[in-house]
Design a protein around this motif. Structure first.
Motif, PDB file in Angstrom:
ATOM      1  N   GLU A  32       0.826  -1.268   0.137  1.00 33.37           N
ATOM      2  CA  GLU A  32      -0.036   0.087   0.034  1.00 33.37           C
ATOM      3  C   GLU A  32       0.917   1.226  -0.014  1.00 33.37           C
ATOM      4  N   TRP A  35       1.588   2.562  -3.670  1.00 37.53           N
ATOM      5  CA  TRP A  35       0.176   2.557  -4.657  1.00 37.53           C
ATOM      6  C   TRP A  35       0.550   3.794  -5.103  1.00 37.53           C
ATOM      7  N   ARG A  70      -9.027   0.587  -8.230  1.00 38.18           N
ATOM      8  CA  ARG A  70      -7.399   0.741  -8.667  1.00 38.18           C
ATOM      9  C   ARG A  70      -6.946  -0.323  -9.525  1.00 38.18           C
TER      10      ARG A  70
END
Length: 102
Positions: A32, A35, A70
């Motif tokens: 994460e 990202w 995403r």
């Protein structure tokens, strides 16, 4: 595995697998904290290049949770097209397909 070139920090992973239906599937995961920096696209592009250039695949599939916008954007950016909605382990998912260029 994908690593940051400057620090050798693991960023994520990705690759190809063969499904029970004998279809070539591209999957990936990016930490994460990384990202939004294009790493998923790079990982997936390498997987597609391998599938089509080295393995001679006619198509590659990928799927994600319906709400994972995403991942859907990554797939669409690379030329995958939404094929259909599916259920996986009782949850709503979407299946995308990328066909080789003729």
């Amino acid at each position: 595995m994908a690593y940051d070139r400057a620090t050798a920090t693991p960023i994520g992973r990705g690759g190809l697998s063969c499904t029970a239906e004998r279809r070539l599937e591209l999957g990936w995961a990016v930490r994460e904290s990384w990202w939004g920096q294009g790493y998923a696209t790079q990982i997936d592009r390498a997987g597609l290049d391998s599938a089509f250039s080295e393995l001679g695949a006619r198509e590659v599939i990928s799927f994600t949770e319906t709400r994972n916008h995403r991942s859907r954007a990554v797939m669409e950016r690379l030329g995958f097209r939404h094929d259909r909605d599916i259920t996986h382990r009782g949850e709503p998912f979407v299946l995308y397909v990328h066909a080789a260029c003729s």
